[in-house]
Scaffold this motif. Structure first.
Motif, PDB file in Angstrom:
ATOM      1  N   GLY A   8      17.237 -53.576 -41.871  1.00  0.00           N
ATOM      2  CA  GLY A   8      16.041 -53.160 -41.224  1.00  0.00           C
ATOM      3  C   GLY A   8      16.151 -51.879 -40.309  1.00  0.00           C
ATOM      4  O   GLY A   8      15.334 -51.070 -40.334  1.00  0.00           O
ATOM      5  N   PHE A   9      17.184 -51.851 -39.524  1.00  0.00           N
ATOM      6  CA  PHE A   9      17.529 -50.675 -39.000  1.00  0.00           C
ATOM      7  C   PHE A   9      17.524 -49.416 -39.426  1.00  0.00           C
ATOM      8  O   PHE A   9      17.176 -48.404 -39.309  1.00  0.00           O
ATOM      9  CB  PHE A   9      18.804 -50.968 -37.769  1.00  0.00           C
ATOM     10  N   ALA A  10      18.570 -49.860 -40.416  1.00  0.00           N
ATOM     11  CA  ALA A  10      18.708 -48.323 -41.365  1.00  0.00           C
ATOM     12  C   ALA A  10      17.400 -47.953 -41.969  1.00  0.00           C
ATOM     13  O   ALA A  10      17.325 -46.670 -42.151  1.00  0.00           O
ATOM     14  CB  ALA A  10      19.871 -48.940 -42.383  1.00  0.00           C
ATOM     15  N   PHE A  11      16.476 -48.857 -42.529  1.00  0.00           N
ATOM     16  CA  PHE A  11      15.199 -48.432 -43.294  1.00  0.00           C
ATOM     17  C   PHE A  11      14.457 -47.590 -42.217  1.00  0.00           C
ATOM     18  O   PHE A  11      13.732 -46.767 -42.645  1.00  0.00           O
ATOM     19  CB  PHE A  11      14.814 -49.845 -43.485  1.00  0.00           C
ATOM     20  N   LEU A  12      14.515 -48.131 -41.035  1.00  0.00           N
ATOM     21  CA  LEU A  12      13.748 -47.166 -39.958  1.00  0.00           C
ATOM     22  C   LEU A  12      14.302 -46.221 -39.405  1.00  0.00           C
ATOM     23  O   LEU A  12      13.619 -45.191 -39.066  1.00  0.00           O
ATOM     24  CB  LEU A  12      13.268 -48.388 -38.733  1.00  0.00           C
ATOM     25  N   LEU A  13      15.715 -45.943 -39.252  1.00  0.00           N
ATOM     26  CA  LEU A  13      16.220 -44.934 -38.618  1.00  0.00           C
ATOM     27  C   LEU A  13      16.987 -43.763 -39.691  1.00  0.00           C
ATOM     28  O   LEU A  13      17.400 -42.927 -39.257  1.00  0.00           O
ATOM     29  CB  LEU A  13      17.246 -45.520 -37.687  1.00  0.00           C
ATOM     30  N   TRP A  14      17.251 -44.367 -40.919  1.00  0.00           N
ATOM     31  CA  TRP A  14      18.151 -43.329 -41.524  1.00  0.00           C
ATOM     32  C   TRP A  14      17.495 -42.235 -42.054  1.00  0.00           C
ATOM     33  O   TRP A  14      16.215 -42.368 -42.191  1.00  0.00           O
ATOM     34  CB  TRP A  14      18.674 -44.319 -42.881  1.00  0.00           C
ATOM     35  N   PRO A  15      18.090 -40.910 -41.867  1.00  0.00           N
ATOM     36  CA  PRO A  15      17.224 -39.723 -42.390  1.00  0.00           C
ATOM     37  C   PRO A  15      16.645 -39.837 -43.827  1.00  0.00           C
ATOM     38  O   PRO A  15      17.592 -40.417 -44.590  1.00  0.00           O
ATOM     39  CB  PRO A  15      18.193 -38.703 -42.234  1.00  0.00           C
ATOM     40  N   ALA A  16      15.655 -39.337 -43.831  1.00  0.00           N
ATOM     41  CA  ALA A  16      14.670 -39.281 -45.078  1.00  0.00           C
ATOM     42  C   ALA A  16      16.071 -38.441 -46.129  1.00  0.00           C
ATOM     43  O   ALA A  16      16.460 -37.412 -45.800  1.00  0.00           O
ATOM     44  CB  ALA A  16      13.426 -38.837 -45.319  1.00  0.00           C
ATOM     45  N   GLY A  17      15.918 -38.860 -47.391  1.00  0.00           N
ATOM     46  CA  GLY A  17      16.754 -38.222 -48.383  1.00  0.00           C
ATOM     47  C   GLY A  17      16.878 -39.197 -49.549  1.00  0.00           C
ATOM     48  O   GLY A  17      16.382 -40.261 -49.517  1.00  0.00           O
ATOM     49  N   ASN A  18      17.876 -38.945 -50.377  1.00  0.00           N
ATOM     50  CA  ASN A  18      17.981 -39.562 -51.568  1.00  0.00           C
ATOM     51  C   ASN A  18      19.515 -39.609 -51.916  1.00  0.00           C
ATOM     52  O   ASN A  18      20.363 -38.826 -51.548  1.00  0.00           O
ATOM     53  CB  ASN A  18      17.401 -38.879 -52.976  1.00  0.00           C
ATOM     54  N   TRP A  19      19.852 -40.684 -52.687  1.00  0.00           N
ATOM     55  CA  TRP A  19      21.139 -40.849 -53.400  1.00  0.00           C
ATOM     56  C   TRP A  19      21.196 -40.866 -54.778  1.00  0.00           C
ATOM     57  O   TRP A  19      20.014 -41.288 -55.437  1.00  0.00           O
ATOM     58  CB  TRP A  19      21.909 -42.285 -53.068  1.00  0.00           C
TER      59      TRP A  19
END
Length: 206
Positions: free
Chosen positions: A80-91
């Motif tokens: 949940g933390f990663a969903f909210l804080l991870w920078p926008a982008g793609n793998w």
């Protein structure tokens, strides 16, 4: 499920289960990506896995009835933390671009789906046969009142409070703070394990 497991064996059944679940989720993800639909698609695989695995673990030790949802809450928290804080982008998966947020949303949904069926089952286990319907109703009342009721209210109030500091990002930090309650959930589940086992032993002694 139990009949198939007897025929195929434990290991084969577990491999087939994971391949089916992962394959189904990947197919769903592929279809959504091809349709340019970036909404998260998480099925009931987390709840089914949690229920199946808990039934196996509790045959050896009943404490897993609360341990497993506690672990699910702890694993879901960083997702949940990663969903909210991870920078926008793609793998990149070959030629497909998979948004970071979608991966974390799927992980959060999978682990966070462990606790509802396990906690409902735990409630029925600690109630006398003539009290189980009331126990499930009381659990549902608290989930609806505090979860579906107060949860959005608290998140909205915190978001409004944070506007002056974080601007348009205030909702993100309000949700982060609310998400921390999963940590409290894990702590309370851990604290309840001893009482849960004692209640089971008392019911058996009757």
């Amino acid at each position: 499920g139990a009949m198939i497991e007897k025929v195929t064996g434990h290991v084969t059944f577990l491999v087939l289960y994971f391949l089916s679940g992962i394959g189904g989720n990947l197919c769903s993800l592929l279809v959504k990506l091809l349709q340019m639909d970036y909404s998260a698609s998480v099925g009931a695989s987390g709840a089914i896995f949690g229920g199946w695995y808990c039934d196996r673990l509790t045959r050896r030790d009943p404490r897993w009835q609360l341990r497993l949802p506690m672990i699910g809450a702890l694993l879901g928290l960083p997702m949940g933390f990663a969903f909210l804080l991870w920078p926008a982008g793609n793998w990149q998966l070959g030629s497909l671009a998979v948004p970071h947020a979608m991966i974390f949303a799927v992980g959060f949904g999978f682990f966070n789906a462990w606790w509802p069926p396990l906690c409902y089952a735990a409630t029925s286990h600690v109630m006398a046969p003539n009290q189980r319907a009331l126990g499930a109703a009381m659990l549902n009342l608290f989930l609806t009142l505090f979860g579906a009721g107060l949860g959005p209210l608290i998140s909205g109030a915190l978001s409004d409070l944070f506007v002056s500091r974080f601007g348009p990002g205030s909702l993100r930090y309000a949700l982060l703070l609310t998400l921390c309650l999963l940590g409290l959930t894990a702590v309370l589940l851990g604290m309840g394990i001893r009482s849960y086992v004692q209640r089971l032993e008392a019911l058996k002694a009757r």
